[in-house]
Design an enzyme around this catalytic site. Sequence first.
Site, PDB file in Angstrom:
ATOM      1  N   CYS A  11       0.973  -1.275   0.003  1.00 32.27           N
ATOM      2  CA  CYS A  11       0.051  -0.036   0.246  1.00 32.27           C
ATOM      3  C   CYS A  11       0.982   1.193   0.018  1.00 32.27           C
ATOM      4  O   CYS A  11       0.204   2.390  -0.347  1.00 32.27           O
ATOM      5  CB  CYS A  11      -1.070  -0.016   1.105  1.00 32.27           C
ATOM      6  SG  CYS A  11      -2.223  -1.133   1.194  1.00 32.27           S
ATOM      7  N   ASN A  31      -9.932   0.074  -0.311  1.00 27.84           N
ATOM      8  CA  ASN A  31      -8.576   0.330  -0.371  1.00 27.84           C
ATOM      9  C   ASN A  31      -7.987  -0.585  -1.549  1.00 27.84           C
ATOM     10  O   ASN A  31      -8.169  -1.455  -1.819  1.00 27.84           O
ATOM     11  CB  ASN A  31      -8.421  -0.566   0.751  1.00 27.84           C
ATOM     12  CG  ASN A  31      -6.473  -0.644   1.108  1.00 27.84           C
ATOM     13  OD1 ASN A  31      -5.949   0.096   0.236  1.00 27.84           O
ATOM     14  ND2 ASN A  31      -6.250  -0.913   2.303  1.00 27.84           N
ATOM     15  N   HIS A  79      -3.158   7.454   1.901  1.00 28.29           N
ATOM     16  CA  HIS A  79      -3.622   6.106   1.325  1.00 28.29           C
ATOM     17  C   HIS A  79      -4.972   6.159   1.927  1.00 28.29           C
ATOM     18  O   HIS A  79      -5.134   6.460   3.205  1.00 28.29           O
ATOM     19  CB  HIS A  79      -2.715   5.039   1.979  1.00 28.29           C
ATOM     20  CG  HIS A  79      -3.063   3.860   1.760  1.00 28.29           C
ATOM     21  ND1 HIS A  79      -3.536   3.348   0.539  1.00 28.29           N
ATOM     22  CD2 HIS A  79      -2.998   2.772   2.548  1.00 28.29           C
ATOM     23  CE1 HIS A  79      -3.933   1.959   0.669  1.00 28.29           C
ATOM     24  NE2 HIS A  79      -3.608   1.759   1.899  1.00 28.29           N
TER      25      HIS A  79
HETATM   26  O1  UT7 Z   1      -4.014  -0.519   3.367  1.00 25.81           O
HETATM   27  C1  UT7 Z   1      -3.046  -1.208   4.266  1.00 25.81           C
HETATM   28  C2  UT7 Z   1      -3.278  -1.146   5.613  1.00 25.81           C
HETATM   29  N1  UT7 Z   1      -4.421  -1.549   5.991  1.00 25.81           N
HETATM   30  C3  UT7 Z   1      -5.299  -1.020   6.811  1.00 25.81           C
HETATM   31  O2  UT7 Z   1      -4.987   0.466   7.256  1.00 25.81           O
HETATM   32  C4  UT7 Z   1      -6.375  -1.461   7.454  1.00 25.81           C
HETATM   33  C5  UT7 Z   1      -6.367  -1.455   9.093  1.00 25.81           C
HETATM   34  N2  UT7 Z   1      -7.351  -1.865   9.779  1.00 25.81           N
HETATM   35  C6  UT7 Z   1      -8.834  -1.500   9.636  1.00 25.81           C
HETATM   36  O3  UT7 Z   1      -9.103  -0.745   8.826  1.00 25.81           O
HETATM   37  C7  UT7 Z   1      -9.693  -2.096  10.852  1.00 25.81           C
HETATM   38  O4  UT7 Z   1      -8.897  -2.800  11.649  1.00 25.81           O
HETATM   39  C8  UT7 Z   1     -10.773  -2.897  10.104  1.00 25.81           C
HETATM   40  C9  UT7 Z   1     -11.765  -2.204   9.380  1.00 25.81           C
HETATM   41  C10 UT7 Z   1     -10.138  -3.979   9.364  1.00 25.81           C
HETATM   42  C11 UT7 Z   1     -11.593  -3.610  11.341  1.00 25.81           C
HETATM   43  O5  UT7 Z   1     -12.021  -2.371  12.176  1.00 25.81           O
HETATM   44  P1  UT7 Z   1     -11.979  -2.761  13.719  1.00 25.81           P
HETATM   45  O6  UT7 Z   1     -12.602  -1.677  14.357  1.00 25.81           O
HETATM   46  O7  UT7 Z   1     -10.706  -2.640  14.018  1.00 25.81           O
HETATM   47  O8  UT7 Z   1     -12.848  -4.034  14.021  1.00 25.81           O
HETATM   48  P2  UT7 Z   1     -12.272  -5.369  14.663  1.00 25.81           P
HETATM   49  O9  UT7 Z   1     -11.064  -6.029  14.075  1.00 25.81           O
HETATM   50  O10 UT7 Z   1     -11.784  -4.930  16.177  1.00 25.81           O
HETATM   51  O11 UT7 Z   1     -13.341  -6.105  14.772  1.00 25.81           O
HETATM   52  C12 UT7 Z   1     -14.435  -5.852  15.440  1.00 25.81           C
HETATM   53  C13 UT7 Z   1     -15.504  -6.993  15.339  1.00 25.81           C
HETATM   54  C14 UT7 Z   1     -14.742  -8.543  15.483  1.00 25.81           C
HETATM   55  O12 UT7 Z   1     -15.797  -9.178  16.323  1.00 25.81           O
HETATM   56  P3  UT7 Z   1     -15.501  -9.625  17.657  1.00 25.81           P
HETATM   57  O13 UT7 Z   1     -14.334 -10.420  17.767  1.00 25.81           O
HETATM   58  O14 UT7 Z   1     -15.309  -8.341  18.322  1.00 25.81           O
HETATM   59  O15 UT7 Z   1     -16.610 -10.610  18.085  1.00 25.81           O
HETATM   60  C15 UT7 Z   1     -14.897  -9.036  14.163  1.00 25.81           C
HETATM   61  O16 UT7 Z   1     -14.933 -10.351  13.907  1.00 25.81           O
HETATM   62  O17 UT7 Z   1     -15.983  -7.007  14.054  1.00 25.81           O
HETATM   63  C16 UT7 Z   1     -16.081  -8.260  13.488  1.00 25.81           C
HETATM   64  N3  UT7 Z   1     -16.067  -8.304  12.012  1.00 25.81           N
HETATM   65  C17 UT7 Z   1     -16.906  -8.080  11.132  1.00 25.81           C
HETATM   66  N4  UT7 Z   1     -18.242  -7.697  11.649  1.00 25.81           N
HETATM   67  C18 UT7 Z   1     -19.341  -7.445  10.449  1.00 25.81           C
HETATM   68  C19 UT7 Z   1     -14.995  -8.230  11.269  1.00 25.81           C
HETATM   69  N5  UT7 Z   1     -15.176  -7.813   9.799  1.00 25.81           N
HETATM   70  C20 UT7 Z   1     -16.611  -7.675   9.971  1.00 25.81           C
HETATM   71  C21 UT7 Z   1     -17.547  -7.586   8.959  1.00 25.81           C
HETATM   72  N6  UT7 Z   1     -18.787  -7.527   9.292  1.00 25.81           N
HETATM   73  N7  UT7 Z   1     -17.011  -7.339   7.541  1.00 25.81           N
END
Ligand code: UT7
Length: 322
Positions: A113, A279, A249
């Site tokens: 990225c 992304n 980005h």
């Molecule tokens: O470009 C390269 C760099 N990449 C990035 O910058 C991405 C960086 N990360 C992110 O953008 C975020 O961490 C995400 C968008 C991927 C996730 O957001 P988050 O607020 O960090 O959520 P999380 O990983 O803490 O997940 C929260 C919950 C989890 O459930 P539990 O374990 O709390 O029960 C996930 O399983 O949301 C769940 N979850 C979803 N729920 C509904 C993960 N994906 C989904 C989904 N729909 N698509």
Amino acid sequence: MIRAQIKGVGHYLPENVVSNAHFEKTLETTSDWIVSRSGIERRHFAAEGETTSNLAAHAARAALADAGLEASDLDALIVATSTADLTFPSAATMVQHQIGMNNGFAFDVQAVCAGFVFALANANALIVSGQAKRVMVIGAETFSRIMDWSDRGTCVLFGDGAGALILEAGEGAGTSGDRGILSTDLNSDGSHRDILYVDGGVSTKTTGYLRMEGKEVFRHAVEKLAATATTAMDKAGVSAEDIDWVVPHQANIRIIKGTAKKMNVPMENVIVTVQDHGNTSAASIPLALSVGKASGKIKAGDLIVTEAIGGGLAWGAVVLRW
Ligand code: UT7
């Protein structure tokens, strides 16, 4: 002194637009979750048979038209990508052929990225050192090809697209008032290689899928992006009040907002396209630059900071005056 100045910009997005609602049919997810956690509303996916070099060639032609140049006017072409058509030759040589550029040299840069920022720094070095006069820098990706469609934590976040920028050697006074690239700052730390990677590759005879510990990447992102942007701004001798546009980005609106806040730049001065593109990895910054210019926001003379982070981890920033 010689400066790498912007001569043209262009982009291309595949026709197929996929809304968040599409994923509600196959995954345990909701559009509301995707929008609230990432800011993404839709993304484009390449058609069957449409490759990264095809997207890049479209963006390249748009940038050439914007600059009023022919492909033969370029003497170097760099493509930032992690999703090249083939293992080799480079996507850049494929694009070189497709746009009818039979001279100069072409090569790929792979910093995921952060690839476009790394490629811009390379182009700047080529121009400033006198090795090239006109360089096209393209960010192009088909991340839809490395998605695990059963992994809701990643497959809803990425999209396909390409953006291209043409740089040309020009004279500058050596001050922050010059047009062109004013400073670059590149970083990587391979100790974090396992929080964002593809679990396949040539040497393992597989293609693999993108794997990401989103929360961990997020934790690194805001801090490292604000730090590299600040370092690049210090090197260029500019401060937050001087910045017309941050072009980040486009991974997550919460990362974009958090980084802008740490940089003391208001969101009115940030170009945001993540809602429409998702992304697109190395393509996200040139796409945002092109959309920002087309919408009338980015104008000649504007001071711009770009910043990106991705797999590696690799991260960096470029300060330039449009
Ligand atoms: O470009 C390269 C760099 N990449 C990035 O910058 C991405 C960086 N990360 C992110 O953008 C975020 O961490 C995400 C968008 C991927 C996730 O957001 P988050 O607020 O960090 O959520 P999380 O990983 O803490 O997940 C929260 C919950 C989890 O459930 P539990 O374990 O709390 O029960 C996930 O399983 O949301 C769940 N979850 C979803 N729920 C509904 C993960 N994906 C989904 C989904 N729909 N698509």
